[in-house]
Design a protein around this motif. Structure first.
Motif, PDB file in Angstrom:
ATOM      1  N   SER A 266      13.605 -22.852  40.100  1.00 19.24           N
ATOM      2  CA  SER A 266      12.298 -23.144  40.438  1.00 19.24           C
ATOM      3  C   SER A 266      11.178 -21.854  39.788  1.00 19.24           C
ATOM      4  O   SER A 266      10.149 -21.985  39.851  1.00 19.24           O
ATOM      5  CB  SER A 266      11.920 -23.188  41.875  1.00 19.24           C
ATOM      6  OG  SER A 266      12.035 -22.015  42.571  1.00 19.24           O
ATOM      7  N   CYS A 267      11.830 -20.895  39.391  1.00 20.30           N
ATOM      8  CA  CYS A 267      11.007 -19.644  38.884  1.00 20.30           C
ATOM      9  C   CYS A 267      12.045 -18.444  38.510  1.00 20.30           C
ATOM     10  O   CYS A 267      13.230 -18.542  38.893  1.00 20.30           O
ATOM     11  CB  CYS A 267      10.073 -19.069  40.047  1.00 20.30           C
ATOM     12  SG  CYS A 267      10.881 -18.600  41.432  1.00 20.30           S
ATOM     13  N   GLY A 268      11.170 -17.589  37.835  1.00 21.94           N
ATOM     14  CA  GLY A 268      11.902 -16.407  37.406  1.00 21.94           C
ATOM     15  C   GLY A 268      12.716 -15.736  38.842  1.00 21.94           C
ATOM     16  O   GLY A 268      13.891 -15.116  38.653  1.00 21.94           O
ATOM     17  N   THR A 269      11.846 -15.717  39.613  1.00 17.76           N
ATOM     18  CA  THR A 269      12.594 -14.944  40.999  1.00 17.76           C
ATOM     19  C   THR A 269      13.770 -15.721  41.290  1.00 17.76           C
ATOM     20  O   THR A 269      14.766 -14.816  41.797  1.00 17.76           O
ATOM     21  CB  THR A 269      11.301 -14.846  41.924  1.00 17.76           C
ATOM     22  OG1 THR A 269      10.214 -14.364  41.720  1.00 17.76           O
ATOM     23  CG2 THR A 269      11.824 -14.360  43.154  1.00 17.76           C
TER      24      THR A 269
ATOM     25  N   GLY B 251      14.781 -11.490  31.698  1.00 14.18           N
ATOM     26  CA  GLY B 251      14.089 -11.701  30.478  1.00 14.18           C
ATOM     27  C   GLY B 251      12.812 -12.227  30.540  1.00 14.18           C
ATOM     28  O   GLY B 251      12.241 -12.842  29.548  1.00 14.18           O
ATOM     29  N   VAL B 252      12.354 -12.510  31.689  1.00 16.14           N
ATOM     30  CA  VAL B 252      11.002 -13.110  31.917  1.00 16.14           C
ATOM     31  C   VAL B 252       9.944 -12.894  31.062  1.00 16.14           C
ATOM     32  O   VAL B 252       9.104 -13.788  30.520  1.00 16.14           O
ATOM     33  CB  VAL B 252      10.528 -12.978  33.626  1.00 16.14           C
ATOM     34  CG1 VAL B 252       9.163 -13.554  33.993  1.00 16.14           C
ATOM     35  CG2 VAL B 252      11.625 -13.864  34.287  1.00 16.14           C
ATOM     36  N   GLN B 253       9.681 -11.524  30.849  1.00 13.94           N
ATOM     37  CA  GLN B 253       8.706 -11.155  29.923  1.00 13.94           C
ATOM     38  C   GLN B 253       9.169 -11.069  28.377  1.00 13.94           C
ATOM     39  O   GLN B 253       8.417 -10.610  27.640  1.00 13.94           O
ATOM     40  CB  GLN B 253       8.078  -9.605  30.476  1.00 13.94           C
ATOM     41  CG  GLN B 253       7.355  -9.662  31.700  1.00 13.94           C
ATOM     42  CD  GLN B 253       6.102 -10.281  31.767  1.00 13.94           C
ATOM     43  OE1 GLN B 253       5.427 -10.518  30.865  1.00 13.94           O
ATOM     44  NE2 GLN B 253       5.621 -10.591  33.147  1.00 13.94           N
TER      45      GLN B 253
ATOM     46  N   ALA C  64       8.822 -19.987  32.951  1.00 17.36           N
ATOM     47  CA  ALA C  64       7.898 -21.063  32.036  1.00 17.36           C
ATOM     48  C   ALA C  64       6.418 -20.414  32.004  1.00 17.36           C
ATOM     49  O   ALA C  64       5.944 -20.474  30.820  1.00 17.36           O
ATOM     50  CB  ALA C  64       7.846 -22.332  32.359  1.00 17.36           C
ATOM     51  N   HIS C  65       5.997 -19.868  33.272  1.00 12.82           N
ATOM     52  CA  HIS C  65       4.520 -19.587  33.164  1.00 12.82           C
ATOM     53  C   HIS C  65       4.004 -18.498  32.178  1.00 12.82           C
ATOM     54  O   HIS C  65       2.809 -18.159  32.253  1.00 12.82           O
ATOM     55  CB  HIS C  65       3.979 -19.691  34.532  1.00 12.82           C
ATOM     56  CG  HIS C  65       4.216 -18.675  35.515  1.00 12.82           C
ATOM     57  ND1 HIS C  65       3.409 -17.489  35.743  1.00 12.82           N
ATOM     58  CD2 HIS C  65       5.497 -18.033  35.962  1.00 12.82           C
ATOM     59  CE1 HIS C  65       3.800 -16.739  36.419  1.00 12.82           C
ATOM     60  NE2 HIS C  65       5.193 -17.112  36.744  1.00 12.82           N
ATOM     61  N   LYS C  66       4.866 -17.874  31.762  1.00 17.64           N
ATOM     62  CA  LYS C  66       4.793 -16.682  30.881  1.00 17.64           C
ATOM     63  C   LYS C  66       4.656 -17.062  29.595  1.00 17.64           C
ATOM     64  O   LYS C  66       4.052 -16.260  28.549  1.00 17.64           O
ATOM     65  CB  LYS C  66       5.822 -15.371  31.044  1.00 17.64           C
ATOM     66  CG  LYS C  66       6.082 -15.130  32.407  1.00 17.64           C
ATOM     67  CD  LYS C  66       4.904 -14.426  33.370  1.00 17.64           C
ATOM     68  CE  LYS C  66       5.613 -14.093  34.656  1.00 17.64           C
ATOM     69  NZ  LYS C  66       4.484 -13.331  35.607  1.00 17.64           N
ATOM     70  N   ILE C  67       4.893 -18.276  29.248  1.00 18.67           N
ATOM     71  CA  ILE C  67       4.770 -18.690  27.745  1.00 18.67           C
ATOM     72  C   ILE C  67       3.856 -19.933  27.659  1.00 18.67           C
ATOM     73  O   ILE C  67       4.325 -20.781  26.693  1.00 18.67           O
ATOM     74  CB  ILE C  67       5.946 -18.637  27.096  1.00 18.67           C
ATOM     75  CG1 ILE C  67       7.034 -19.501  27.688  1.00 18.67           C
ATOM     76  CG2 ILE C  67       6.509 -17.216  26.903  1.00 18.67           C
ATOM     77  CD1 ILE C  67       8.193 -20.110  26.776  1.00 18.67           C
TER      78      ILE C  67
HETATM   79  N1  PLP Z   1      10.744 -10.897  36.525  1.00 22.04           N
HETATM   80  C1  PLP Z   1       9.614 -10.221  35.688  1.00 22.04           C
HETATM   81  C2  PLP Z   1       9.719  -9.129  34.824  1.00 22.04           C
HETATM   82  C3  PLP Z   1       8.423 -10.598  35.962  1.00 22.04           C
HETATM   83  O1  PLP Z   1       7.430 -10.224  35.226  1.00 22.04           O
HETATM   84  C4  PLP Z   1       8.265 -11.881  36.887  1.00 22.04           C
HETATM   85  C5  PLP Z   1       6.724 -12.270  37.108  1.00 22.04           C
HETATM   86  O2  PLP Z   1       5.862 -11.539  36.969  1.00 22.04           O
HETATM   87  C6  PLP Z   1       9.173 -12.408  37.634  1.00 22.04           C
HETATM   88  C7  PLP Z   1      10.271 -11.793  37.527  1.00 22.04           C
HETATM   89  C8  PLP Z   1       9.152 -13.315  38.578  1.00 22.04           C
HETATM   90  O3  PLP Z   1       9.062 -14.480  37.852  1.00 22.04           O
HETATM   91  P1  PLP Z   1       8.323 -15.974  38.646  1.00 22.04           P
HETATM   92  O4  PLP Z   1       6.744 -15.707  38.722  1.00 22.04           O
HETATM   93  O5  PLP Z   1       8.515 -17.095  37.661  1.00 22.04           O
HETATM   94  O6  PLP Z   1       9.057 -15.878  39.818  1.00 22.04           O
END
Ligand code: PLP
Length: 376
Positions: free
Chosen positions: A68-71, A174-176, A196-199
């Protein structure tokens, strides 16, 4: 509004949104359903999975699990593999990594070891390697730092870690980096988180890339989706939109990298050096320029900029919920509290124009000079 907080989130790609639209409104079926309409979505998800994975990794060695997200991707990697002995990470990590490490310490599961940063925001690799020993089960090193933009050479670091202890599971956030920095994951990297929401994708869609031979413990259990690795009905629309946004982003990755490097430098050149000090290194990601108005409060400047139509960040958007007033990342780079307190993060997207940069410079100089006068 001038938007310079793209490291917090990007505007979703409208093209990707239109291409994926039918998956929200027409092909809305459950992809786990047995009838044709549902089952057909499995092959769409398979295509999206392959498209997203193949951009950074060899499909014969890696696979991708939607989250569901990077977290969530970071949490699944850490809670899944940091299970015994000690686990090593860096002082630069996003809270999606540092908080699970702290939690595992509280639960008495592992001994966390935190490697220091260099002044430029990259991890001090020799210090990191000195923390890895025969009891290390897990190492996590972020690819691109979300506050100062430093780029860690994760393939080289993973190789050196495995040379010291081949049993370590190596993860990178690798989110950023995904879609912004050229990379092919080497065989030494076991897990890689993306969002997804970073690109140009939507918030609430992410993925964890994993080496195929690794058995990934599920973090969410239930209906057994994602081959049992992540239960929960897939966000088909969000996933398809992510795949289309990534297709766009990767097709211009190199050109964006070069153009944004120029724009970042134009922004820096225009800033009044009697107010602003540079924090981001020249060889960091071109998507982030972190500066400090030493002696002023970054948060006050953020609101002053906002009133003039400029949106900037002060660091990680997620750390705005944190207790500390200072960016722990900037402090970890060796700067003092005054510098950390004055930090502003300006972050770009491929749609950022030179005209926007020039307007941002004017506003930043005006508010910086104004606040300096008022502080006297
Ligand atoms: N890791 C990094 C380096 C991020 O910059 C972020 C979001 O700012 C996250 C993880 C978390 O990603 P998400 O917002 O999809 O949970």
């Amino acid at each position: 509004m001038l938007y310079f907080d793209n490291a917090a989130t990007t505007k979703p790609s409208e093209t990707a949104f239109s291409r994926a639209r039918a998956f929200a409104l027409e092909q809305f079926y459950n992809p786990s359903a047995l009838y044709n309409e549902g089952y057909a979505l499995q092959s769409e998800l398979k295509k999206a999975r392959s498209a997203l994975l193949s951009k950074v990794a060899d499909e014969s060695a890696f696979e991708l699990v939607f989250t569901s997200c990077g977290t969530e991707s970071d949490n699944q990697a850490i809670f899944g593999f940091a299970k015994r002995g000690n686990a090593v990470t860096t002082a630069g990590e996003h809270s999606a990594v540092s908080a699970p490490f702290a939690e595992l310490k509280n639960r008495g599961v592992i001994e966390p070891r935190i490697a220091p940063l260099q002044k430029d925001g990259r991890v001090d690799v020799s210090a990191l390697l000195a923390l890895v020993d025969e009891k290390t089960s897990f190492v996590s090193v972020m690819h691109v730092n979300n506050e100062v933009g430093a780029i860690n050479d994760i393939n080289a670091i993973a190789k050196a870690v495995k040379a010291k202890n081949p049993r370590v599971i190596f993860h990178s956030d690798g989110v950023q980096a995904y879609g912004k920095i050229p990379v092919r994951l080497s065989k030494d990297v076991d897990l890689y988180s993306i969002s997804a929401h970073k690109i140009g994708g939507l918030k609430g869609v992410g993925a964890l890339i994993k080496r195929k031979s690794l058995v990934l413990p599920p973090y969410l259990i239930g209906g057994g989706q994602e081959s049992g690795r992540r239960s929960g009905t897939e966000n088909v629309f969000g996933i398809m939109q992510f795949a289309y946004a990534a297709e766009e982003k990767f097709s211009t990755l190199k050109a964006d990298f070069e153009r944004l490097t120029t724009l970042r430098e134009r922004l820096w050149e225009g800033l009044d050096k009697s107010v602003y000090t540079r924090i981001s290194a020249m060889d960091g990601t071109p998507y982030i320029l972190s500066v400090s108005a030493v002696g002023l409060r970054g948060e006050v400047l953020l609101h002053m900029a906002n009133d003039k139509g400029l949106i900037v960040g002060t660091g990680s958007a997620c750390s705005s919920n944190a207790k500390s007033r200072y960016s722990k990342i900037v402090l970890a780079c060796g700067y003092d509290e005054k510098t950390a307190d004055g930090t502003l993060r300006l972050s770009f997207s491929p749609t950022t124009t030179l005209e926007e940069v020039q307007k941002a410079v004017t506003i930043l100089n005006e508010i910086g000079q104004d606040l300096t006068r008022r502080m006297k």
